[in-house]
Design a protein around this motif. Structure first.
Motif, mmCIF file in Angstrom:
data_model
loop_
_atom_site.group_PDB
_atom_site.id
_atom_site.type_symbol
_atom_site.label_atom_id
_atom_site.label_comp_id
_atom_site.label_asym_id
_atom_site.label_seq_id
_atom_site.Cartn_x
_atom_site.Cartn_y
_atom_site.Cartn_z
ATOM 1 N N ILE A 56 -3.719 -9.013 8.898
ATOM 2 C CA ILE A 56 -2.909 -9.952 8.122
ATOM 3 C C ILE A 56 -1.544 -9.351 7.807
ATOM 4 N N ALA A 57 -1.528 -8.052 7.446
ATOM 5 C CA ALA A 57 -0.263 -7.391 7.107
ATOM 6 C C ALA A 57 0.662 -7.270 8.307
ATOM 7 N N MET A 58 0.094 -7.155 9.511
ATOM 8 C CA MET A 58 0.916 -7.026 10.711
ATOM 9 C C MET A 58 1.441 -8.365 11.216
ATOM 10 N N LEU A 59 0.803 -9.459 10.792
ATOM 11 C CA LEU A 59 1.226 -10.785 11.242
ATOM 12 C C LEU A 59 2.018 -11.544 10.189
ATOM 13 N N PHE A 60 1.720 -11.301 8.908
ATOM 14 C CA PHE A 60 2.362 -12.031 7.827
ATOM 15 C C PHE A 60 3.097 -11.076 6.892
ATOM 16 N N PRO A 62 3.668 -8.221 4.550
ATOM 17 C CA PRO A 62 2.877 -7.009 4.309
ATOM 18 C C PRO A 62 2.519 -6.781 2.840
ATOM 19 N N LEU A 63 3.461 -7.012 1.943
ATOM 20 C CA LEU A 63 3.198 -6.744 0.534
ATOM 21 C C LEU A 63 2.139 -7.696 -0.022
ATOM 22 N N SER A 64 2.217 -8.965 0.324
ATOM 23 C CA SER A 64 1.229 -9.941 -0.142
ATOM 24 C C SER A 64 -0.155 -9.606 0.401
ATOM 25 N N ILE A 102 2.832 -0.046 3.887
ATOM 26 C CA ILE A 102 3.617 0.771 4.823
ATOM 27 C C ILE A 102 3.249 0.434 6.262
ATOM 28 N N ALA A 103 1.950 0.271 6.541
ATOM 29 C CA ALA A 103 1.510 -0.056 7.895
ATOM 30 C C ALA A 103 2.081 -1.397 8.350
ATOM 31 N N GLY A 104 2.067 -2.392 7.446
ATOM 32 C CA GLY A 104 2.577 -3.709 7.817
ATOM 33 C C GLY A 104 4.053 -3.718 8.131
ATOM 34 N N THR A 105 4.822 -2.875 7.457
ATOM 35 C CA THR A 105 6.267 -2.836 7.708
ATOM 36 C C THR A 105 6.625 -2.056 8.970
ATOM 37 N N LEU A 106 5.723 -1.234 9.449
ATOM 38 C CA LEU A 106 6.004 -0.407 10.631
ATOM 39 C C LEU A 106 5.854 -1.168 11.942
ATOM 40 N N VAL A 107 5.124 -2.271 11.929
ATOM 41 C CA VAL A 107 4.895 -3.044 13.158
ATOM 42 C C VAL A 107 5.974 -4.116 13.288
ATOM 43 N N LYS A 108 6.863 -3.927 14.220
ATOM 44 C CA LYS A 108 7.946 -4.887 14.456
ATOM 45 C C LYS A 108 7.551 -5.943 15.479
ATOM 46 N N ASP A 109 6.747 -5.560 16.451
ATOM 47 C CA ASP A 109 6.292 -6.489 17.482
ATOM 48 C C ASP A 109 4.772 -6.377 17.599
#
Length: 278
Positions: A56-60, A62-64, A102-109
């Motif tokens: 979810i964090a990688m697609l939407f 990240p903080l939420s 942090i993990a969610g913000t690191l994935v750009k694609d």
């Protein structure tokens, strides 16, 4: 999501939060039903299904997603089971939130399988390392004359280090990295429109971790250590445990509630997306 980098509406953030909370809460309850296996001194157990909030964090947002997962674990696997550890619960809440955000913000694609694999494994390592660090600090600061007790420092470091490696290699790979690698590329571009969002691309992805974020994460970790030590010393404030704590009835009731919340949240999000598209 708009074309602006990392901008989500309040409605989209709320949908992400509720989905992450309910799905991860459901997963943590289900993990309680899975027995551990002891092979010699090695114990194989499912510590968490971190791939769910990670996806979810990688697609939407990240903080939420991170806040939702931490809240879901607290509400469903603690309060719904009739127990609450007071301020000590803040430790797990903060470490899970930091690692997932942090993990969610690191994935750009999200279509980049290599990045997804490295970030998901690193997320698990970060969360487990912070938890181990907190446990070591609790012993070091809560036990009088920590260094003076023969063998105590060495045993604590060995125990926490062994548990870290064991959980990272078992739960980190089987129940985090591999499922995340499978789900993220396959859900990309398919689930976002159902929730009224555009797929993440390098152009509209959340901003990469900055020095401000790192400082904030370190500060939150320091708070986690402080509250864990206070809890260990007996300052838990509103700690409580019900008579029916961890009973099978409470467990299955929690699973049912989490499943209903997840279903309602998914329907609500899809319905909102249809209304906006009309």
């Amino acid at each position: 999501m708009s074309a602006t980098r990392g901008i989500y509406t309040q409605s989209q953030k709320l949908m992400t939060f509720v989905l992450s909370m309910s799905l991860y809460g459901l997963a943590t309850l289900i993990s309680e039903l899975i027995p551990s296996v002891q092979v010699g001194i090695v114990e194989f157990s499912v510590e968490f299904f971190l791939f769910i909030p990670l996806t979810i964090a990688m697609l939407f947002d990240p903080l939420s997603a991170a806040l939702g997962a931490a809240t879901g674990e607290l509400v469903f696997s603690e309060i719904m089971l009739g127990q609450f550890g007071g301020i000590g619960e803040l430790e797990k809440f903060l470490t899970v939130t930091i690692a997932l955000y942090i993990a969610g913000t690191l994935v750009k694609d999200p279509r980049n399988m290599r990045t997804v694999a490295l970030v998901s494994f690193g997320c698990t390592a970060l969360q487990l390392a912070m938890s181990a660090g907190v446990d070591i600090c609790k012993v070091a600061f809560a036990v009088e004359e920590f260094e003076a007790v023969p063998g105590l420092p060495e045993s604590v470091y060995f125990t926490e280090g062994f548990a870290f490696v064991n959980d990272l290699l078992f739960s980190g790979i089987l129940f985090c990295m591999l499922p995340t690698m499978f789900l993220v590329p396959r859900l990309y571009g398919k689930i976002e429109p159902l929730l009224g969002m555009k797929p993440r691309t390098p152009e509209n992805a959340p901003e990469a971790p900055s020095a401000k974020l790192v400082i904030g994460a370190v500060a939150c970790f320091a708070v986690a250590v402080a509250v864990a030590c206070l809890s260990e010393a007996g300052f838990s404030l509103i700690e409580w445990e019900a008579d029916w704590a961890e009973s099978e009835a409470a467990l299955f009731a929690g699973i049912a509630v989490a499943a209903v919340v997840a279903a309602v949240a998914a329907f609500w999000a899809h319905r909102n997306a249809q209304i906006k598209a009309a």
